[in-house]
Enzyme design. Structure first.
Site, PDB file in Angstrom:
ATOM      1  N   LYS A  23       0.838  -1.204   0.000  1.00 16.98           N
ATOM      2  CA  LYS A  23       0.000   0.000   0.000  1.00 16.98           C
ATOM      3  C   LYS A  23       0.872   1.253   0.000  1.00 16.98           C
ATOM      4  O   LYS A  23       0.558   2.237  -0.681  1.00 16.98           O
ATOM      5  CB  LYS A  23      -0.925  -0.038   1.219  1.00 16.98           C
ATOM      6  CG  LYS A  23      -1.807   1.166   1.412  1.00 16.98           C
ATOM      7  CD  LYS A  23      -2.883   0.885   2.444  1.00 16.98           C
ATOM      8  CE  LYS A  23      -2.348   0.692   3.833  1.00 16.98           C
ATOM      9  NZ  LYS A  23      -1.988   1.973   4.496  1.00 16.98           N
ATOM     10  N   SER A  24       1.960   1.214   0.755  1.00 19.14           N
ATOM     11  CA  SER A  24       2.844   2.375   0.852  1.00 19.14           C
ATOM     12  C   SER A  24       3.476   2.710  -0.496  1.00 19.14           C
ATOM     13  O   SER A  24       3.494   3.877  -0.922  1.00 19.14           O
ATOM     14  CB  SER A  24       3.948   2.116   1.878  1.00 19.14           C
ATOM     15  OG  SER A  24       3.407   1.924   3.155  1.00 19.14           O
ATOM     16  N   GLY A  70      -5.707   7.564   5.706  1.00 16.37           N
ATOM     17  CA  GLY A  70      -4.833   8.628   6.175  1.00 16.37           C
ATOM     18  C   GLY A  70      -3.747   8.992   5.182  1.00 16.37           C
ATOM     19  O   GLY A  70      -3.435  10.174   4.983  1.00 16.37           O
ATOM     20  N   SER A 173      10.345   7.205  11.344  1.00 22.91           N
ATOM     21  CA  SER A 173      10.041   6.341  10.192  1.00 22.91           C
ATOM     22  C   SER A 173      10.922   6.664   8.980  1.00 22.91           C
ATOM     23  O   SER A 173      10.426   6.818   7.854  1.00 22.91           O
ATOM     24  CB  SER A 173       8.555   6.441   9.824  1.00 22.91           C
ATOM     25  OG  SER A 173       7.741   6.062  10.901  1.00 22.91           O
ATOM     26  N   ASP A 293       4.037   0.233  12.139  1.00 20.10           N
ATOM     27  CA  ASP A 293       2.842  -0.482  11.706  1.00 20.10           C
ATOM     28  C   ASP A 293       2.836  -1.949  12.122  1.00 20.10           C
ATOM     29  O   ASP A 293       1.793  -2.605  12.031  1.00 20.10           O
ATOM     30  CB  ASP A 293       2.679  -0.384  10.186  1.00 20.10           C
ATOM     31  CG  ASP A 293       2.092   0.950   9.758  1.00 20.10           C
ATOM     32  OD1 ASP A 293       1.568   1.675  10.625  1.00 20.10           O
ATOM     33  OD2 ASP A 293       2.166   1.272   8.555  1.00 20.10           O
ATOM     34  N   ARG A 367      -5.577  -3.092  11.279  1.00 17.56           N
ATOM     35  CA  ARG A 367      -4.468  -3.807  11.908  1.00 17.56           C
ATOM     36  C   ARG A 367      -4.863  -4.411  13.257  1.00 17.56           C
ATOM     37  O   ARG A 367      -4.263  -5.401  13.694  1.00 17.56           O
ATOM     38  CB  ARG A 367      -3.252  -2.892  12.047  1.00 17.56           C
ATOM     39  CG  ARG A 367      -2.766  -2.378  10.700  1.00 17.56           C
ATOM     40  CD  ARG A 367      -1.311  -2.018  10.678  1.00 17.56           C
ATOM     41  NE  ARG A 367      -0.974  -1.345   9.438  1.00 17.56           N
ATOM     42  CZ  ARG A 367      -0.796  -1.947   8.262  1.00 17.56           C
ATOM     43  NH1 ARG A 367      -0.940  -3.264   8.176  1.00 17.56           N
ATOM     44  NH2 ARG A 367      -0.502  -1.258   7.182  1.00 17.56           N
TER      45      ARG A 367
END
Length: 410
Positions: A23-24, A70, A173, A293, A367
């Site tokens: 997804k990222s 988000g 991150s 995550d 999640r």
């Protein structure tokens, strides 16, 4: 939809699970494709978030609802800031309207962008009036969310004079920032990241380019948890992964060695194998600031194995789909665990036995549902609002059923 997961075991040990693209990576590439249409993408994520992102970049309307996505909210805020002569309202779910966006908006306003809050100062919904941007210097607080940074970097090559981004505070991150920069470099954009300063040079056009998105490592985390809680010798194959990943959650390879899980890289993926048991007297200590995550997955793995843990670097979890630190504490304590949290850490005491048939609330957080599911290898458990997994991994329950999980609708 609530699901009852009966106590299960892995019975199809040699089955290969095909996991959709990251997804990222997908959402970054979708934005770049909107800026450079001759960019092609293969193995795109089939997650709700990526579908929302793709649709938002294609529709020609004045109000866009990103629901719970988000990443889409942050990336699209930057994208529509440079769409000249277009005025767009970005909104989302009730939870999205509680998730801060002021740091990104402040940075865009430094560049001269017109952004107005429509309800509460610092939060969506927002109205953006797109324009050509000539300013190229901006300061940004870097210890809240790397997505604010990536949002700016993705549009940077389309700014008239590129971008010089100065990061303030401890940078969170970092792997996700490096992912963004690597994708930019992959289409021929010149970038540098030295100290706390990132520079991106402008680039009007690119050559034809095709990206194949690697499968999502965050989604792989649930299988690491499953193998960790399984009998020695249990194996699962996952496609399509590579050893030199752009994704920060590839840290799973090293982290899950602590739980007796070996990762073997194959030509088109990886093999997970349970090779040893973990000392029940040990405490698992991890700093997850570069891969927050997977915090829920790791916490539940420790709970399921009866291990104490101390997880730090979790300050971003409070502004996710829910306050994940509070949610973890609440649900783990329902199961009989003892949890302590701060604004950036979580610790769990050794728990010898877990309560059965507890209903796990998911708080509209994909999640939460997926992290707690592997506990069905230890106890029967109920997952509320189980369809929430579609946000990142729509086929999750089908894939668990295929490897032997006993799953029934309630």
């Amino acid at each position: 939809m609530n699901l009852q997961l009966h106590k299960s075991e892995i019975i199809h040990r040699n089955l290969k699970i095909d996991i959709t693209g990251s997804k990222s990576e997908s959402n970054r590439l979708l934005l770049l494709q909107a800026l450079y249409p001759n960019l092609k993408i293969e193995n795109l994520s089939n997650s709700d978030d990526s579908k929302v992102m793709q649709e938002a970049l294609q529709v020609d309307c004045n109000e866009i609802d990103v629901h719970h996505a988000g990443t889409a909210m942050r990336f699209l805020t930057a994208y529509f800031s440079i769409q000249q002569n277009r005025e767009v309202i970005l909104t989302g779910s009730s939870r999205m309207q509680e998730r801060p966006i002021a740091i990104l908006v402040d940075a865009l306003q430094q560049l001269g962008v017109e952004v107005v809050y429509l309800k509460n100062e610092g939060f969506p919904p927002i109205k953006i009036k797109g324009k050509k941007i000539f300013k190229n210097k901006v300061n940004l607080q870097a210890n809240v969310s790397s997505q604010y940074i990536s949002a700016l970097l993705l549009i940077a090559p389309k700014l008239e004079n590129g971008l010089k981004l100065t990061l303030e505070g401890e940078i969170t991150s970092i792997p996700y920032i490096n992912m963004t920069l690597t994708l930019l470099q992959g289409i021929g954009v010149e970038t540098s990241f030295i100290g706390n300063t990132i520079k991106v040079k402008p680039k009007a056009t690119i050559r034809d380019k095709t990206f194949v998105v690697e499968s999502d490592w965050s989604s792989a985390s649930y299988y690491y948890s499953i193998i960790a809680m399984s009998k020695a010798g249990t194996e699962i194959s996952l496609a399509y992964y590579k050893e030199n990943s752009l994704q920060g959650d590839a840290s799973l390879v090293e982290i899950y060695k602590k739980f007796g899980v070996e990762t073997i890289f194959l030509p088109q993926g990886l093999l997970l194998k349970k090779v040893s048991e973990t000392n029940s007297q040990s405490t698992i200590s991890l700093d997850l600031k570069n891969s927050p995550d997977i915090a829920q997955t790791v916490a539940v793995t420790c709970l399921g194995l009866g291990l104490a843990c101390e997880l730090t670097g979790l300050h971003t979890l409070k502004i996710k789909e829910t306050d994940r630190l509070v949610a973890l504490k609440t649900e783990i304590e329902k199961l009989g665990g003892k949890v302590q949290i701060t604004n950036s850490s979580l610790s769990i005491e050794t728990c010898a036995s877990l309560k059965e048939n507890i209903e796990i609330a998911t708080y509209q957080d994909h999640r939460m549902a997926m992290a707690f599911a592997p506990l069905a290898l230890k106890i029967p458990i109920i997952i509320q609002d189980a369809s929430v997994v579609s946000k990142s991994y729509p086929t999750f329950w089908d894939d668990l059923n295929a490897i032997g999980f006993k799953i029934f609708k309630r």
